[in-house]
Enzyme design. Structure first.
Site, PDB file in Angstrom:
ATOM      1  N   ARG A  59      53.079 -32.345  15.773  1.00 10.11           N
ATOM      2  CA  ARG A  59      53.316 -31.805  16.908  1.00 10.11           C
ATOM      3  C   ARG A  59      54.802 -32.535  17.395  1.00 10.11           C
ATOM      4  O   ARG A  59      54.524 -33.878  17.282  1.00 10.11           O
ATOM      5  CB  ARG A  59      53.033 -31.642  18.072  1.00 10.11           C
ATOM      6  N   LYS A 104      46.463 -34.701  21.095  1.00  7.22           N
ATOM      7  CA  LYS A 104      45.593 -34.341  22.342  1.00  7.22           C
ATOM      8  C   LYS A 104      45.045 -35.271  22.752  1.00  7.22           C
ATOM      9  O   LYS A 104      43.979 -35.643  22.218  1.00  7.22           O
ATOM     10  CB  LYS A 104      45.701 -32.760  22.294  1.00  7.22           C
ATOM     11  N   HIS A 123      57.278 -25.074  16.287  1.00 11.15           N
ATOM     12  CA  HIS A 123      56.021 -25.834  15.590  1.00 11.15           C
ATOM     13  C   HIS A 123      55.908 -25.383  14.450  1.00 11.15           C
ATOM     14  O   HIS A 123      55.248 -25.313  13.051  1.00 11.15           O
ATOM     15  CB  HIS A 123      54.651 -24.774  16.585  1.00 11.15           C
ATOM     16  N   ARG A 157      55.894 -27.009  11.592  1.00 12.04           N
ATOM     17  CA  ARG A 157      53.482 -27.762  11.290  1.00 12.04           C
ATOM     18  C   ARG A 157      53.073 -26.511  11.024  1.00 12.04           C
ATOM     19  O   ARG A 157      51.888 -26.183   9.525  1.00 12.04           O
ATOM     20  CB  ARG A 157      52.619 -27.786  13.239  1.00 12.04           C
ATOM     21  N   HIS A 204      42.857 -30.210  14.620  1.00  7.63           N
ATOM     22  CA  HIS A 204      42.146 -29.309  15.947  1.00  7.63           C
ATOM     23  C   HIS A 204      40.709 -30.292  15.640  1.00  7.63           C
ATOM     24  O   HIS A 204      39.939 -29.828  15.336  1.00  7.63           O
ATOM     25  CB  HIS A 204      41.971 -27.704  14.637  1.00  7.63           C
ATOM     26  N   TYR A 236      45.718 -20.213   9.879  1.00  9.03           N
ATOM     27  CA  TYR A 236      46.230 -19.734   8.461  1.00  9.03           C
ATOM     28  C   TYR A 236      46.330 -19.507   7.117  1.00  9.03           C
ATOM     29  O   TYR A 236      46.800 -19.209   6.328  1.00  9.03           O
ATOM     30  CB  TYR A 236      46.282 -21.717   8.420  1.00  9.03           C
TER      31      TYR A 236
END
Length: 278
Positions: free
Chosen positions: A146, A170, A241, A244, A267, A276
């Protein structure tokens, strides 16, 4: 209401350890919610019922807010009311039985391999800033990081000899991502030629710095990606993004394991990575 939101955000920061960007998003969503309640002349927590929360959701829908944004705001509202009930500030949680709006999974925008190559080739590496920008673009595409993670990347997090970097994502979760040959070469060139000139007599622990020798900002990252996309004559809408998304899509197209891609992207839920595959 503002004091209660402050207390809730402090709880999320101290006890849950959520990232600053997440805290900002929660506060913003709750500001929309409390603003709506104020317009309805509801100023006491005890006056909030399930109907008020439902009415807020329909209000957001009427304003053209996307279903996934409404769902995110509902998630913030649920956590807020759960917090109030647990702290015994409120007798009950009015959000408990409210269903989230159905989400339409939007396939992320991506670049083709040719577009990625054109984008990465756009910076002039003979220029000080161009060598840095090439390193930035190569790193983003090679790792799927990110933008917020890349700007906080420290030199100590990067091992160019073995070819990997440690990324803090995160919730302060750390993950290790391999670096490809081109990204390693671009970073080495930047470290040897550009970075010392940009730093001058200053010092910085961060890998990517501005021309003034300070940590580069997310806004600068975003602007340079858009600028080089224009120079590469890419017609698609360029979003923060996009590299990414391209990283993940291109890996899966070439047979990469879904779990491995999940780990590299950071994730927590594999269903997020599965988008994806579409």
């Amino acid at each position: 209401m503002k004091e209660l939101i402050d207390a809730f955000i402090n709880y999320l920061s101290v006890e849950r350890g959520l990232a600053n960007n997440t805290l900002v998003a929660y506060r913003k969503d709750l500001d929309y919610y409390t603003g709506f309640l104020a317009n309805q002349h509801i100023e006491a927590i005890s006056k909030i019922s399930r109907n008020e929360i439902t009415n807020f959701m329909f209000n957001q829908k009427d304003k053209g807010i996307a279903a996934n944004s409404i769902a995110r705001r509902l998630a913030a509202i649920r956590m807020f009311h759960r917090f109030l009930a647990r702290e015994r500030i409120a007798k009950e949680d009015p959000s408990n039985l409210i269903d989230s709006p159905k989400l339409w999974k939007k396939i992320p925008d991506t670049l083709s391999l040719n577009e990625v190559e054109a984008l990465i080739a756009a910076p002039n590496v003979r220029e000080v800033q161009g060598a840095r920008d090439r390193a930035i673009l190569e790193t983003l595409y090679a790792t799927g990081m990110r933008v917020s993670e890349a700007v906080n990347l420290k030199i100590s997090n990067v091992n160019l000899d073995i070819g990997f970097l440690r990324c803090i994502g995160k919730g302060n979760k750390e993950r290790v991502i391999p670096l490809g040959k081109k990204a390693i070469e671009a970073i080495k060139r930047y470290l040897e030629i550009s970075r010392p000139k940009m730093l001058g007599k200053k010092d910085s622990e961060f890998l990517f710095i501005s021309r003034l020798g300070k940590k580069i900002s997310r806004q600068s990252f975003w602007k340079l990606v858009k600028r080089y996309a224009r120079e590469a004559r890419i017609k698609k809408a360029i979003k923060p993004h996009i590299l990414r998304h391209s990283f993940a899509t291109h890996l899966l197209e070439r047979g990469a394991d879904l779990r491995s891609v999940q780990e590299m992207l950071g994730h927590s839920n594999i269903s997020t990575t599965q988008i994806y595959t579409h």
